[in-house]
Design an enzyme around this catalytic site. Structure first.
Site, PDB file in Angstrom:
ATOM      1  N   GLN A  85       0.529  -0.855  -0.220  1.00  0.00           N
ATOM      2  CA  GLN A  85      -0.330  -0.269  -0.149  1.00  0.00           C
ATOM      3  C   GLN A  85       1.256   1.392  -0.071  1.00  0.00           C
ATOM      4  OE1 GLN A  85      -2.702   0.144   3.432  1.00  0.00           O
ATOM      5  NE2 GLN A  85      -4.005  -0.913   2.409  1.00  0.00           N
ATOM      6  N   ARG A  98       0.268  14.665  14.321  1.00  0.00           N
ATOM      7  CA  ARG A  98      -0.280  13.140  14.397  1.00  0.00           C
ATOM      8  C   ARG A  98       0.769  12.364  14.303  1.00  0.00           C
ATOM      9  NH1 ARG A  98      -3.779  13.370   9.332  1.00  0.00           N
ATOM     10  NH2 ARG A  98      -3.676  14.683   8.039  1.00  0.00           N
ATOM     11  N   HIS A 101       0.770   6.485  16.195  1.00  0.00           N
ATOM     12  CA  HIS A 101      -0.138   6.114  15.502  1.00  0.00           C
ATOM     13  C   HIS A 101       1.374   4.201  15.354  1.00  0.00           C
ATOM     14  CE1 HIS A 101      -2.077   8.788  13.680  1.00  0.00           C
ATOM     15  NE2 HIS A 101      -2.352   9.059  15.302  1.00  0.00           N
ATOM     16  N   LYS A 111       7.316   0.459   7.562  1.00  0.00           N
ATOM     17  CA  LYS A 111       6.698   1.649   6.475  1.00  0.00           C
ATOM     18  C   LYS A 111       8.097   2.539   5.824  1.00  0.00           C
ATOM     19  CE  LYS A 111       2.901   2.930   9.963  1.00  0.00           C
ATOM     20  NZ  LYS A 111       1.787   4.088  10.605  1.00  0.00           N
ATOM     21  N   TYR A 171       3.672   7.766   2.576  1.00  0.00           N
ATOM     22  CA  TYR A 171       3.376   6.561   3.158  1.00  0.00           C
ATOM     23  C   TYR A 171       3.942   5.308   2.344  1.00  0.00           C
ATOM     24  CZ  TYR A 171       1.736   8.748   7.381  1.00  0.00           C
ATOM     25  OH  TYR A 171       1.514   9.410   8.364  1.00  0.00           O
ATOM     26  N   LYS A 206      -8.767  12.094  18.205  1.00  0.00           N
ATOM     27  CA  LYS A 206      -8.510  10.788  18.709  1.00  0.00           C
ATOM     28  C   LYS A 206      -7.552  10.802  18.762  1.00  0.00           C
ATOM     29  CE  LYS A 206      -7.953   5.995  16.100  1.00  0.00           C
ATOM     30  NZ  LYS A 206      -7.739   5.507  14.994  1.00  0.00           N
ATOM     31  N   ASP A 207      -6.294  11.546  18.079  1.00  0.00           N
ATOM     32  CA  ASP A 207      -4.877  12.014  19.277  1.00  0.00           C
ATOM     33  C   ASP A 207      -4.617  12.600  20.408  1.00  0.00           C
ATOM     34  OD1 ASP A 207      -4.019  10.324  16.384  1.00  0.00           O
ATOM     35  OD2 ASP A 207      -3.108  11.966  15.552  1.00  0.00           O
TER      36      ASP A 207
END
Length: 215
Positions: A85, A98, A101, A111, A171, A206-207
């Site tokens: 991906q 960000r 994660h 990654k 990414y 969320k973070d």
């Protein structure tokens, strides 16, 4: 159509010049191609298994040519060399954060992260409990100008802060994203002591809600 002799001679001379230039151009390109061996530079970071990857630019009057990924070169270093991906993160504002994660096993990801527009302060945290650098963080600057990339193996959390407006991040990921495996560490968790270079301008709710990390 019959051309005047002087015009015909001029055209012939121009064509000869083009052929000679083309020959020099091919020779130069073939010489450059001979140099296209190891075109990627790998620097292992203090957190074992993570690498800073730099390209070697081969320049001429047109600009430069550089290889940004090579399956063989990654395999030769014992690194993951197949990625299924590719994703893009666009960030409007300078100071955007960000992260941090990661994905849990068996869906933990490898990654390669690269900044393709703007600049960012990129951070990884070692979450491998048996690692000598457990919960230590490493930060590097990635930018469209320096063209560096960060190779992040499984067992690390990843995040970044943008240093310019309109920063875009590319990414490459070795497996499909599984939402149920997605986890995170809060940007200011006292367990990891990350120093962010700028005042945070944007961060997702969320973070902000990731719980404290339990050692």
């Amino acid at each position: 159509m019959i051309l005047p002799w002087n015009l015909k001679d001029e055209i012939v001379e121009q064509l000869k010049g083009i052929r000679e230039w083309g020959g020099r151009f091919r020779d130069r390109d073939s010489r450059s191609d001979d140099r296209l061996g190891a075109l990627m530079l790998f620097e292992e970071l203090a957190t074992a298994g993570a690498y800073l990857v730099e390209v070697e630019c081969h320049r001429d009057e047109r600009g430069f040519f550089a290889r940004s990924f090579c399956e063989d070169e990654f395999a030769a270093k014992g690194l993951v060399d197949r990625f299924t991906q590719s994703s893009i993160s666009f960030n409007e504002r300078r100071g955007t954060v960000r992260g941090m994660h990661f994905a849990t096993a068996p869906h933990a990801e490898t990654k390669i992260v690269r900044c393709i527009a703007g600049a960012m302060h990129d951070v990884i945290v070692d979450l491998r409990p048996r690692s000598p650098t457990y919960l230590e963080s490493i930060s590097v600057e990635l930018s469209a100008r320096n063209r560096r990339a960060l190779y992040i193996p499984p067992g690390f959390a990843h995040g970044f802060q943008t240093l310019m407006e309109a920063t875009e991040v590319l990414y490459m990921i070795d497996r499909p994203f599984v939402l149920e495996a997605a986890r995170g560490i809060r940007w200011n968790d006292p367990a990891i002591h990350i120093e962010w270079p700028e005042v945070i301008s944007v961060i997702s709710s969320k973070d902000l809600q990731f719980p404290d990390w339990i050692r």
